[in-house]
Motif scaffolding. Structure first.
Motif, PDB file in Angstrom:
ATOM      1  N   SER A  41       0.745  -1.026   0.002  1.00  0.00           N
ATOM      2  CA  SER A  41      -0.105   0.112  -0.090  1.00  0.00           C
ATOM      3  C   SER A  41       0.937   1.356  -0.020  1.00  0.00           C
ATOM      4  CB  SER A  41      -0.919   0.007   1.172  1.00  0.00           C
ATOM      5  OG  SER A  41      -0.287  -0.190   2.356  1.00  0.00           O
ATOM      6  N   SER A  42       0.279   2.385  -0.298  1.00  0.00           N
ATOM      7  CA  SER A  42       0.950   3.591  -0.177  1.00  0.00           C
ATOM      8  C   SER A  42       0.149   4.709   0.416  1.00  0.00           C
ATOM      9  CB  SER A  42       1.411   3.991  -1.587  1.00  0.00           C
ATOM     10  OG  SER A  42       0.104   4.398  -2.377  1.00  0.00           O
ATOM     11  N   VAL A  43       0.837   5.706   0.825  1.00  0.00           N
ATOM     12  CA  VAL A  43       0.311   6.745   1.321  1.00  0.00           C
ATOM     13  C   VAL A  43       1.137   8.024   1.169  1.00  0.00           C
ATOM     14  CG1 VAL A  43       1.876   6.277   3.482  1.00  0.00           C
ATOM     15  CG2 VAL A  43      -0.423   7.773   3.741  1.00  0.00           C
ATOM     16  N   ASN A  44       0.234   9.074   0.772  1.00  0.00           N
ATOM     17  CA  ASN A  44       0.786  10.512   0.368  1.00  0.00           C
ATOM     18  C   ASN A  44       0.131  11.668   1.325  1.00  0.00           C
ATOM     19  OD1 ASN A  44       2.485   9.501  -1.503  1.00  0.00           O
ATOM     20  ND2 ASN A  44       0.913   9.615  -2.919  1.00  0.00           N
ATOM     21  N   ILE A  45       0.779  12.541   1.383  1.00  0.00           N
ATOM     22  CA  ILE A  45       0.181  13.848   1.902  1.00  0.00           C
ATOM     23  C   ILE A  45      -0.415  14.750   0.732  1.00  0.00           C
ATOM     24  CG2 ILE A  45       0.662  16.150   3.099  1.00  0.00           C
ATOM     25  CD1 ILE A  45       2.744  14.777   4.287  1.00  0.00           C
ATOM     26  N   THR A  46      -1.795  14.992   0.992  1.00  0.00           N
ATOM     27  CA  THR A  46      -2.297  15.465  -0.300  1.00  0.00           C
ATOM     28  C   THR A  46      -2.691  17.010   0.107  1.00  0.00           C
ATOM     29  OG1 THR A  46      -4.628  14.732   0.293  1.00  0.00           O
ATOM     30  CG2 THR A  46      -3.380  13.376  -1.606  1.00  0.00           C
ATOM     31  N   ALA A  47      -2.615  17.498   1.331  1.00  0.00           N
ATOM     32  CA  ALA A  47      -2.841  18.674   1.418  1.00  0.00           C
ATOM     33  C   ALA A  47      -2.475  19.031   2.936  1.00  0.00           C
ATOM     34  CB  ALA A  47      -4.429  19.101   1.749  1.00  0.00           C
ATOM     35  N   GLY A  48      -1.902  20.489   3.066  1.00  0.00           N
ATOM     36  CA  GLY A  48      -1.096  20.799   4.548  1.00  0.00           C
ATOM     37  C   GLY A  48      -0.239  19.884   4.679  1.00  0.00           C
ATOM     38  N   GLY A  49       0.203  19.704   5.911  1.00  0.00           N
ATOM     39  CA  GLY A  49       1.493  19.030   6.333  1.00  0.00           C
ATOM     40  C   GLY A  49       2.234  19.546   7.405  1.00  0.00           C
ATOM     41  N   VAL A  50       3.588  19.322   7.550  1.00  0.00           N
ATOM     42  CA  VAL A  50       4.398  20.058   8.488  1.00  0.00           C
ATOM     43  C   VAL A  50       4.579  21.476   8.243  1.00  0.00           C
ATOM     44  CG1 VAL A  50       6.997  20.059   9.302  1.00  0.00           C
ATOM     45  CG2 VAL A  50       5.892  17.820   8.954  1.00  0.00           C
ATOM     46  N   GLY A  51       4.290  22.277   9.191  1.00  0.00           N
ATOM     47  CA  GLY A  51       4.318  23.736   8.985  1.00  0.00           C
ATOM     48  C   GLY A  51       2.899  24.408   8.976  1.00  0.00           C
ATOM     49  N   SER A  52       2.035  23.369   8.585  1.00  0.00           N
ATOM     50  CA  SER A  52       0.407  23.902   8.480  1.00  0.00           C
ATOM     51  C   SER A  52      -0.300  23.453   9.954  1.00  0.00           C
ATOM     52  CB  SER A  52      -0.354  23.139   7.326  1.00  0.00           C
ATOM     53  OG  SER A  52       0.059  23.586   6.351  1.00  0.00           O
ATOM     54  N   THR A  53      -1.473  23.893   9.992  1.00  0.00           N
ATOM     55  CA  THR A  53      -2.252  23.217  11.062  1.00  0.00           C
ATOM     56  C   THR A  53      -3.144  22.217  10.702  1.00  0.00           C
ATOM     57  OG1 THR A  53      -3.975  25.122  10.704  1.00  0.00           O
ATOM     58  CG2 THR A  53      -2.263  25.541  12.378  1.00  0.00           C
ATOM     59  N   PHE A  54      -3.276  21.761   9.272  1.00  0.00           N
ATOM     60  CA  PHE A  54      -3.878  20.541   9.131  1.00  0.00           C
ATOM     61  C   PHE A  54      -2.926  19.692   8.043  1.00  0.00           C
ATOM     62  CE2 PHE A  54      -4.615  21.954   4.566  1.00  0.00           C
ATOM     63  CZ  PHE A  54      -4.069  23.226   4.520  1.00  0.00           C
ATOM     64  N   VAL A  55      -3.495  18.485   7.993  1.00  0.00           N
ATOM     65  CA  VAL A  55      -2.968  17.639   6.864  1.00  0.00           C
ATOM     66  C   VAL A  55      -4.003  16.516   6.418  1.00  0.00           C
ATOM     67  CG1 VAL A  55      -2.333  15.762   8.566  1.00  0.00           C
ATOM     68  CG2 VAL A  55      -1.064  16.158   6.660  1.00  0.00           C
ATOM     69  N   ASN A  56      -3.979  16.217   5.187  1.00  0.00           N
ATOM     70  CA  ASN A  56      -4.898  15.429   4.621  1.00  0.00           C
ATOM     71  C   ASN A  56      -4.002  14.385   3.949  1.00  0.00           C
ATOM     72  OD1 ASN A  56      -7.792  14.855   4.060  1.00  0.00           O
ATOM     73  ND2 ASN A  56      -6.784  14.341   2.021  1.00  0.00           N
ATOM     74  N   LEU A  57      -4.299  13.140   4.456  1.00  0.00           N
ATOM     75  CA  LEU A  57      -3.452  11.918   3.895  1.00  0.00           C
ATOM     76  C   LEU A  57      -4.368  10.943   3.164  1.00  0.00           C
ATOM     77  CD1 LEU A  57      -1.659  10.766   7.262  1.00  0.00           C
ATOM     78  CD2 LEU A  57      -0.652  12.373   5.506  1.00  0.00           C
ATOM     79  N   ARG A  58      -3.861  10.477   1.884  1.00  0.00           N
ATOM     80  CA  ARG A  58      -4.454   9.592   1.342  1.00  0.00           C
ATOM     81  C   ARG A  58      -3.666   8.013   1.273  1.00  0.00           C
ATOM     82  NH1 ARG A  58      -4.650   8.315  -4.507  1.00  0.00           N
ATOM     83  NH2 ARG A  58      -6.747   8.014  -5.265  1.00  0.00           N
ATOM     84  N   PHE A  59      -4.502   7.134   1.636  1.00  0.00           N
ATOM     85  CA  PHE A  59      -4.079   5.768   1.683  1.00  0.00           C
ATOM     86  C   PHE A  59      -4.654   4.987   0.471  1.00  0.00           C
ATOM     87  CE2 PHE A  59      -2.208   6.057   5.910  1.00  0.00           C
ATOM     88  CZ  PHE A  59      -2.782   7.197   6.313  1.00  0.00           C
ATOM     89  N   LYS A  60      -3.744   4.175  -0.124  1.00  0.00           N
ATOM     90  CA  LYS A  60      -4.099   3.291  -1.036  1.00  0.00           C
ATOM     91  C   LYS A  60      -3.638   1.872  -0.853  1.00  0.00           C
ATOM     92  CE  LYS A  60      -2.591   3.824  -5.113  1.00  0.00           C
ATOM     93  NZ  LYS A  60      -2.188   4.620  -6.562  1.00  0.00           N
ATOM     94  N   SER A  61      -4.422   0.875  -0.719  1.00  0.00           N
ATOM     95  CA  SER A  61      -3.927  -0.658  -0.595  1.00  0.00           C
ATOM     96  C   SER A  61      -3.550  -1.037  -1.968  1.00  0.00           C
ATOM     97  CB  SER A  61      -5.197  -1.230  -0.033  1.00  0.00           C
ATOM     98  OG  SER A  61      -6.082  -1.453  -1.132  1.00  0.00           O
ATOM     99  N   GLU A  62      -2.759  -2.333  -1.610  1.00  0.00           N
ATOM    100  CA  GLU A  62      -2.511  -2.844  -2.982  1.00  0.00           C
ATOM    101  C   GLU A  62      -3.889  -3.571  -3.622  1.00  0.00           C
ATOM    102  OE1 GLU A  62      -0.065  -6.516  -2.398  1.00  0.00           O
ATOM    103  OE2 GLU A  62      -0.092  -5.946  -0.299  1.00  0.00           O
ATOM    104  N   ARG A  63      -3.729  -4.144  -4.682  1.00  0.00           N
ATOM    105  CA  ARG A  63      -5.005  -4.758  -5.383  1.00  0.00           C
ATOM    106  C   ARG A  63      -5.404  -6.044  -4.463  1.00  0.00           C
ATOM    107  NH1 ARG A  63      -7.781  -3.307  -9.583  1.00  0.00           N
ATOM    108  NH2 ARG A  63      -6.059  -2.056 -10.292  1.00  0.00           N
TER     109      ARG A  63
END
Ligand SMILES: *[C@@H]1O[C@H](CO)[C@@H](O)[C@H](O)[C@H]1NC(C)=O
Ligand SMILES: *[C@@H]1O[C@H](CO)[C@@H](O)[C@H](O)[C@H]1NC(C)=O
Length: 113
Positions: A74-96
């Motif tokens: 699986s993989s995970v990415n930051i899609t909004a915000g993050g370090v230095g922001s007050t918010f973060v959105n993470l997107r997780f995706k499993s393998e098939r």
């Protein structure tokens, strides 16, 4: 103080075999957990499961950690915000055909610093 600032801007992506952990910023030195959550999603045959995690707090985020507990592809990415922001959105995706099982921690500066 300088080293603390330096630490908080270090970007690290660690690859353990097939599994991908996301570790960015400072998750160890003079920071506290602002949110600790398990991100889970059941496997479904032939499907890639996608899930979002959103955190928003009053404090600036110092570090983000998302550990793949099942050591999958699986993989995970930051899609909004993050370090230095007050918010973060993470997107997780499993393998098939796989599920998701992540341990997520959001780190901020403690009140006494
Ligand atoms: C952490 O985040 C999750 C998901 O957004 C939320 O359900 C939970 O209440 C939060 N916990 C704390 C202690 O803020
Ligand atoms: C994260 O980004 C990489 C590179 O763009 C992509 O291959 C991967 O599928 C993305 N994962 C998620 C969960 O969005």
């Amino acid at each position: 103080m300088k080293s603390l600032v330096f630490l908080s801007v270090i970007l690290t992506a660690i690859l353990y075999g097939n599994s991908e952990h996301l570790i960015v910023g400072n998750v160890a030195d003079r920071v506290v957990l602002a949110n600790h959550t398990k991100v889970e999603y059941n496997a479904f045959p032939f499907m890639k499961r996608v899930k979002q995690y959103f955190y928003s707090g009053p404090k600036v985020i110092q570090g983000i950690q998302a550990l793949d507990l099942q050591h999958s592809k699986s993989s995970v990415n930051i899609t909004a915000g993050g370090v230095g922001s007050t918010f973060v959105n993470l997107r997780f995706k499993s393998e098939r055909g796989g599920g998701l099982d992540y341990d997520v921690g959001i780190y901020v500066k403690p009140d006494f610093l």
